[in-house]
Design a protein around this motif. Structure first.
Motif, mmCIF file in Angstrom:
data_model
loop_
_atom_site.group_PDB
_atom_site.id
_atom_site.type_symbol
_atom_site.label_atom_id
_atom_site.label_comp_id
_atom_site.label_asym_id
_atom_site.label_seq_id
_atom_site.Cartn_x
_atom_site.Cartn_y
_atom_site.Cartn_z
ATOM 1 N N ARG A 72 45.492 40.229 45.875
ATOM 2 C CA ARG A 72 45.065 39.988 44.493
ATOM 3 C C ARG A 72 45.045 38.503 44.152
ATOM 4 O O ARG A 72 45.484 38.082 43.086
ATOM 5 N N GLY A 73 44.568 37.679 45.083
ATOM 6 C CA GLY A 73 44.414 36.253 44.848
ATOM 7 C C GLY A 73 45.637 35.403 45.129
ATOM 8 O O GLY A 73 45.582 34.185 44.998
ATOM 9 N N LEU A 74 46.752 36.013 45.531
ATOM 10 C CA LEU A 74 47.979 35.266 45.814
ATOM 11 C C LEU A 74 48.375 35.415 47.273
ATOM 12 O O LEU A 74 48.278 36.509 47.838
ATOM 13 N N GLU A 75 48.853 34.334 47.874
ATOM 14 C CA GLU A 75 49.312 34.397 49.251
ATOM 15 C C GLU A 75 50.456 35.385 49.370
ATOM 16 O O GLU A 75 51.302 35.465 48.485
ATOM 17 N N PHE A 76 50.450 36.126 50.482
ATOM 18 C CA PHE A 76 51.570 37.027 50.751
ATOM 19 C C PHE A 76 51.699 37.220 52.244
ATOM 20 O O PHE A 76 50.764 36.994 53.009
ATOM 21 N N GLY A 77 52.895 37.614 52.671
ATOM 22 C CA GLY A 77 53.137 37.891 54.081
ATOM 23 C C GLY A 77 53.209 36.627 54.926
ATOM 24 O O GLY A 77 53.379 35.519 54.419
ATOM 25 N N ALA A 78 53.085 36.818 56.226
ATOM 26 C CA ALA A 78 53.246 35.719 57.189
ATOM 27 C C ALA A 78 52.080 34.739 57.118
ATOM 28 O O ALA A 78 50.920 35.141 57.055
ATOM 29 N N TRP A 79 52.416 33.448 57.142
ATOM 30 C CA TRP A 79 51.428 32.369 57.142
ATOM 31 C C TRP A 79 51.825 31.316 58.173
ATOM 32 O O TRP A 79 53.008 31.108 58.431
ATOM 33 N N THR A 80 50.824 30.640 58.697
ATOM 34 C CA THR A 80 51.031 29.415 59.475
ATOM 35 C C THR A 80 50.155 28.348 58.834
ATOM 36 O O THR A 80 49.054 28.640 58.362
ATOM 37 N N GLN A 81 50.670 27.124 58.802
ATOM 38 C CA GLN A 81 49.956 26.029 58.163
ATOM 39 C C GLN A 81 50.128 24.747 58.950
ATOM 40 O O GLN A 81 51.210 24.467 59.437
ATOM 41 N N GLU A 92 56.860 33.033 55.319
ATOM 42 C CA GLU A 92 56.248 34.083 54.515
ATOM 43 C C GLU A 92 56.055 33.635 53.075
ATOM 44 O O GLU A 92 56.774 32.779 52.571
ATOM 45 N N PHE A 93 55.058 34.264 52.464
ATOM 46 C CA PHE A 93 54.803 34.095 51.040
ATOM 47 C C PHE A 93 55.075 35.420 50.341
ATOM 48 O O PHE A 93 54.900 36.493 50.939
ATOM 49 N N ARG A 94 55.487 35.317 49.103
ATOM 50 C CA ARG A 94 55.618 36.487 48.248
ATOM 51 C C ARG A 94 55.091 36.089 46.873
ATOM 52 O O ARG A 94 55.543 35.088 46.315
ATOM 53 N N ARG A 95 54.120 36.819 46.370
ATOM 54 C CA ARG A 95 53.492 36.541 45.071
ATOM 55 C C ARG A 95 53.046 35.081 44.950
ATOM 56 O O ARG A 95 53.251 34.430 43.922
ATOM 57 N N GLY A 96 52.457 34.539 46.038
ATOM 58 C CA GLY A 96 51.910 33.192 46.005
ATOM 59 C C GLY A 96 52.905 32.066 46.198
ATOM 60 O O GLY A 96 52.537 30.901 46.123
ATOM 61 N N GLU A 97 54.158 32.377 46.460
ATOM 62 C CA GLU A 97 55.207 31.363 46.644
ATOM 63 C C GLU A 97 55.865 31.530 48.012
ATOM 64 O O GLU A 97 56.066 32.650 48.470
ATOM 65 N N ARG A 98 56.234 30.405 48.635
ATOM 66 C CA ARG A 98 57.017 30.512 49.869
ATOM 67 C C ARG A 98 58.307 31.255 49.545
ATOM 68 O O ARG A 98 58.947 30.978 48.530
ATOM 69 N N HIS A 99 58.679 32.173 50.421
ATOM 70 C CA HIS A 99 59.885 32.949 50.159
ATOM 71 C C HIS A 99 60.482 33.398 51.489
ATOM 72 O O HIS A 99 59.779 33.906 52.345
#
Length: 178
Positions: A72-81, A92-99
């Motif tokens: 729904r437009g917000l980052e979630f789950g595993a990310w690499t950057q 990981e992201f949760r509701r668009g924030e690193r968490h």
């Protein structure tokens, strides 16, 4: 650590009216025809939002600079950057924030720093290392600011008493090392 934010957070609604629940491929290219963003959008509440897996690439080289998913437009789950100076971040992201736990790694494969986020803010113990792998700093965070004992080490591995100390809310409040 600065993230290539300009690439990651391209606007949520990407134009055009939509039929609720429909999906479409999303793709952007650079002036030199390199695919820079690729993923899926969904029509949610009358707007096209990033929803699903996305890949972001450098506009010149085409190298992947970030990968992850949106909900729904917000980052979630595993990310690499990819970050400045060849450092990569993974977590990981949760509701668009690193968490949760995140690890930042130098281009040589050694860990630059490791710690956890709570709703986008650094929290708890963070260990930071130099490029050669030696410990540089052992610090405590609360709500994104240094908070508690911070130990900084010299390149020889001894405590740097001038740089070390006790912090509260990001400000030094106690002795400079023991």
């Amino acid at each position: 650590t600065a993230v290539v934010a300009a690439v990651l957070f391209v606007g949520a609604g990407c134009g055009g009216a939509c039929d609720e629940g429909t999906t479409r491929a999303f793709r952007r290219t650079s002036a030199s025809d390199v695919v820079t963003i690729e993923g899926t959008e969904a029509c949610i509440d009358g707007a096209w939002l990033k929803h699903g897996t996305f890949v972001f690439r450098d506009a010149q080289s085409g190298d992947v600079v970030a990968e992850g998913a949106y909900d729904r437009g917000l980052e979630f789950g595993a990310w690499t950057q990819s970050l400045e100076g060849g450092v990569t971040g993974a977590g990981e992201f949760r509701r668009g924030e690193r968490h949760g736990p995140w690890t930042y790694t130098y281009s040589n494969g050694r860990i630059q720093e490791r710690g956890a986020y709570a709703e986008g803010e650094r929290t708890g113990r963070w260990l930071s290392h130099r490029f050669d792998g030696t410990l540089w700093r052992d610090a405590l965070y609360a709500e994104g600011a240094l908070d508690g004992e911070v130990r900084v080490y010299t390149t020889e591995g001894t405590l740097d008493r001038e740089a070390s100390g006790v912090f509260a809310g990001g400000e030094r409040v106690g002795p400079r090392g023991r």
